[in-house]
Design a protein around this motif. Structure first.
Motif, short mmCIF file in Angstrom:
data_model
loop_
_atom_site.label_atom_id
_atom_site.label_comp_id
_atom_site.label_asym_id
_atom_site.label_seq_id
_atom_site.Cartn_x
_atom_site.Cartn_y
_atom_site.Cartn_z
N ILE A 40 -30.95 -58.94 38.58
CA ILE A 40 -32.07 -59.86 38.34
C ILE A 40 -33.03 -59.24 37.33
CG2 ILE A 40 -34.12 -60.85 39.46
CD1 ILE A 40 -32.43 -60.94 42.04
N ASN A 41 -33.61 -60.07 36.47
CA ASN A 41 -34.61 -59.60 35.51
C ASN A 41 -35.82 -60.52 35.52
OD1 ASN A 41 -34.77 -57.66 32.92
ND2 ASN A 41 -35.84 -59.56 32.52
N LEU A 42 -36.98 -59.92 35.31
CA LEU A 42 -38.22 -60.71 35.29
C LEU A 42 -39.08 -60.20 34.14
CD1 LEU A 42 -39.82 -62.86 36.97
CD2 LEU A 42 -40.94 -60.93 38.10
N SER A 43 -39.42 -61.06 33.19
CA SER A 43 -40.24 -60.64 32.04
C SER A 43 -41.11 -61.78 31.55
CB SER A 43 -39.36 -60.21 30.86
OG SER A 43 -38.53 -59.18 31.24
N PRO A 44 -42.32 -61.45 31.04
CA PRO A 44 -43.20 -62.50 30.54
C PRO A 44 -42.98 -62.80 29.06
CG PRO A 44 -44.39 -60.40 30.67
CD PRO A 44 -42.97 -60.13 31.10
N PHE A 45 -43.20 -64.06 28.70
CA PHE A 45 -43.06 -64.51 27.31
C PHE A 45 -44.17 -65.51 27.00
CE2 PHE A 45 -38.95 -63.12 28.76
CZ PHE A 45 -38.57 -62.27 27.74
N SER A 46 -44.95 -65.18 25.98
CA SER A 46 -46.02 -66.11 25.60
C SER A 46 -45.62 -66.95 24.40
CB SER A 46 -47.31 -65.35 25.32
OG SER A 46 -47.20 -64.62 24.13
N PHE A 47 -44.49 -66.64 23.79
CA PHE A 47 -43.95 -67.58 22.81
C PHE A 47 -43.23 -68.62 23.65
CE2 PHE A 47 -43.50 -64.30 19.11
CZ PHE A 47 -44.87 -64.10 19.15
N LEU A 71 -31.73 -56.31 21.46
CA LEU A 71 -31.98 -57.58 22.17
C LEU A 71 -32.63 -57.30 23.52
CD1 LEU A 71 -28.69 -59.62 21.63
CD2 LEU A 71 -30.76 -59.58 20.23
N LYS A 72 -33.49 -58.21 23.94
CA LYS A 72 -34.14 -58.04 25.24
C LYS A 72 -33.19 -58.48 26.36
CE LYS A 72 -38.61 -57.93 23.30
NZ LYS A 72 -40.02 -58.23 23.30
N ASN A 73 -33.35 -57.86 27.51
CA ASN A 73 -32.46 -58.15 28.66
C ASN A 73 -32.45 -59.63 29.00
OD1 ASN A 73 -33.56 -55.10 30.31
ND2 ASN A 73 -31.96 -55.40 28.79
N SER A 100 -44.68 -56.23 34.69
CA SER A 100 -43.27 -56.64 34.62
C SER A 100 -42.74 -56.63 33.20
CB SER A 100 -43.07 -58.02 35.26
OG SER A 100 -43.55 -59.02 34.39
N SER A 101 -43.63 -56.50 32.21
CA SER A 101 -43.16 -56.50 30.81
C SER A 101 -42.71 -55.12 30.36
CB SER A 101 -44.27 -57.01 29.88
OG SER A 101 -45.21 -55.99 29.64
N CYS A 102 -42.87 -54.10 31.22
CA CYS A 102 -42.40 -52.76 30.84
C CYS A 102 -40.88 -52.81 30.62
CB CYS A 102 -42.68 -51.75 31.95
SG CYS A 102 -44.42 -51.43 32.21
C1 LIG Z 1 -48.14 -61.54 28.50
C2 LIG Z 1 -46.95 -61.08 27.72
C3 LIG Z 1 -46.31 -61.96 26.88
C4 LIG Z 1 -45.18 -61.56 26.15
N1 LIG Z 1 -44.57 -62.45 25.34
C5 LIG Z 1 -43.44 -62.10 24.69
C6 LIG Z 1 -42.73 -63.06 23.89
O1 LIG Z 1 -43.12 -64.22 23.80
N2 LIG Z 1 -41.60 -62.65 23.28
C7 LIG Z 1 -41.12 -61.39 23.40
O2 LIG Z 1 -40.08 -61.09 22.83
N3 LIG Z 1 -41.77 -60.47 24.15
C8 LIG Z 1 -42.89 -60.80 24.81
N4 LIG Z 1 -43.54 -59.89 25.59
C9 LIG Z 1 -42.93 -58.57 25.76
C10 LIG Z 1 -41.76 -58.65 26.76
O3 LIG Z 1 -42.21 -59.10 28.02
C11 LIG Z 1 -41.18 -57.24 26.92
O4 LIG Z 1 -40.54 -56.88 25.72
C12 LIG Z 1 -40.19 -57.10 28.06
O5 LIG Z 1 -39.92 -55.74 28.24
C13 LIG Z 1 -38.91 -57.82 27.82
O6 LIG Z 1 -38.14 -57.56 28.97
P1 LIG Z 1 -36.57 -57.67 29.03
O7 LIG Z 1 -35.98 -56.72 28.01
O8 LIG Z 1 -36.31 -57.25 30.44
O9 LIG Z 1 -36.21 -59.09 28.78
C14 LIG Z 1 -44.71 -60.24 26.27
C15 LIG Z 1 -45.38 -59.34 27.11
C16 LIG Z 1 -46.49 -59.74 27.82
C17 LIG Z 1 -47.20 -58.78 28.72
#
Ligand SMILES: Cc1cc2nc3c(=O)[nH]c(=O)nc-3n(C[C@H](O)[C@H](O)[C@H](O)COP(=O)(O)O)c2cc1C
Length: 299
Positions: A40-47, A71-73, A100-102
């Motif tokens: 399972i993975n959990l990450s934030p995205f504001s795009f 590439l991100k997970n 969780s964005s770490c």
């Molecule tokens: C509030 C917030 C918004 C974020 N928005 C984006 C985004 O829109 N696109 C992106 O690539 N990373 C974004 N990030 C960074 C990712 O969350 C970060 O790279 C994360 O480690 C990706 O996790 P993953 O590799 O497990 O998918 C954002 C981080 C935060 C804290």
């Protein structure tokens, strides 16, 4: 005085900085995904945003890492298992969301690292974040890569299958989300966020049924006012019929202004504009019109 920036002259990191400060605030999707082994993975995205309501489509964009073009997970996961739960982030969750964005390794479950509670979803495999008050169970219908360089986005186009909404954020009738009860947060540039609350919420009447008369129909003295701003003029120009003087309109302050400034029409106009401004700031558009019409009538 404005400056201009040609994006082609900036480094990827600078592009990201300028654009993120400019295109703000952006809502935050806390995306829960799963790979084919079940990690399972959990990450934030504001795009992230809503792009269609019928079909119900939201899009978020995990970019290629600027630092090393990997590439991100989350992206790898949705390519393997095209499902996602988008948990909408409110103010109660913002610090844990940031945690969780770490960039934990793929096998680490960010639910545990960030201290969020796993809740089983009903239609898709990735779990929901229990703490989130709005969760969207989605099917990924397309992934569109926007480039191959670091910083290139990847549009994850999601169809929303089911929404889960905490009853605590509903209005009294229980039939809609109460915008004052969910304290949405949004991301801006750098480390800046904003929080929605009753102190910064306001309403703008929708002019979608009737046609507003438009700015070009406003009296010249009003349009060129140094006291009324674009917002005030926008309110006045949003009426669907050019107002006429209402002889029944009786207002003490208006009477005072007309009496006091009767010998000085220029000053009278200024004073009327100041008073109209106060009325408009309080949403009293028709009263403001009467005050401004009184000016033209006496001028
Ligand atoms: C509030 C917030 C918004 C974020 N928005 C984006 C985004 O829109 N696109 C992106 O690539 N990373 C974004 N990030 C960074 C990712 O969350 C970060 O790279 C994360 O480690 C990706 O996790 P993953 O590799 O497990 O998918 C954002 C981080 C935060 C804290």
């Amino acid at each position: 005085m404005s400056m201009f920036i040609d994006l082609s002259e900036l480094s990827p990191a600078q592009k990201q900085q300028w654009l993120q400060h400019a295109i703000a605030p952006r809502p935050i999707a806390l995306a829960s995904t799963i790979d084919k082994e079940g990690h399972i993975n959990l990450s934030p995205f504001s795009f992230f945003n809503l792009f269609s309501s019928n079909p119900p489509i939201v899009i978020f964009s995990p970019a290629r890492r600027v630092r090393n073009n990997t590439l991100k997970n989350t992206l790898e996961n949705v390519m393997e298992v095209p499902e996602v739960v988008i948990n909408i982030v409110d103010h109660n969750m913002v610090q844990q969301t940031s945690l969780s964005s770490c960039e934990y390794p793929k096998t680490i479950n960010e639910f545990e690292k960030a201290g969020f509670t796993i809740e089983k979803a009903s239609l898709v495999q990735p779990p929901m974040v229990k703490e989130s008050k709005i969760k969207l169970e989605c099917k990924v219908i397309e992934i569109k890569s926007l480039g191959t360089e670091g910083g290139a986005g990847n549009l994850v186009i999601c169809e929303v299958l089911r929404m889960h909404i905490d009853r605590s954020i509903l209005n009294e009738a229980g039939n809609m989300i109460d915008q004052q009860k969910i304290h949405h947060v949004a991301r801006l540039g750098g480390d800046w966020y904003c929080r929605i609350g009753s102190d910064n919420l306001f309403q703008v009447e929708k002019p979608n049924v009737k046609l507003g008369i438009g700015m070009d129909a406003l009296p010249l003295s009003v349009r060129k006012s140094e006291i009324l701003t674009g917002n005030h003029l926008g309110q006045l120009a949003n009426v669907d019929e050019y107002p006429t003087i209402d002889p029944a309109f009786d207002n003490e302050r208006l009477r005072e202004i007309i009496q006091y400034y009767s010998v000085n029409p220029e000053e009278m106009d200024k004073e009327l504009h100041h008073y109209a401004r106060v009325l408009l700031d309080n949403g009293k558009v028709m009263e403001a019109w009467q005050v401004l019409l009184a000016g033209s009538a006496n001028g």
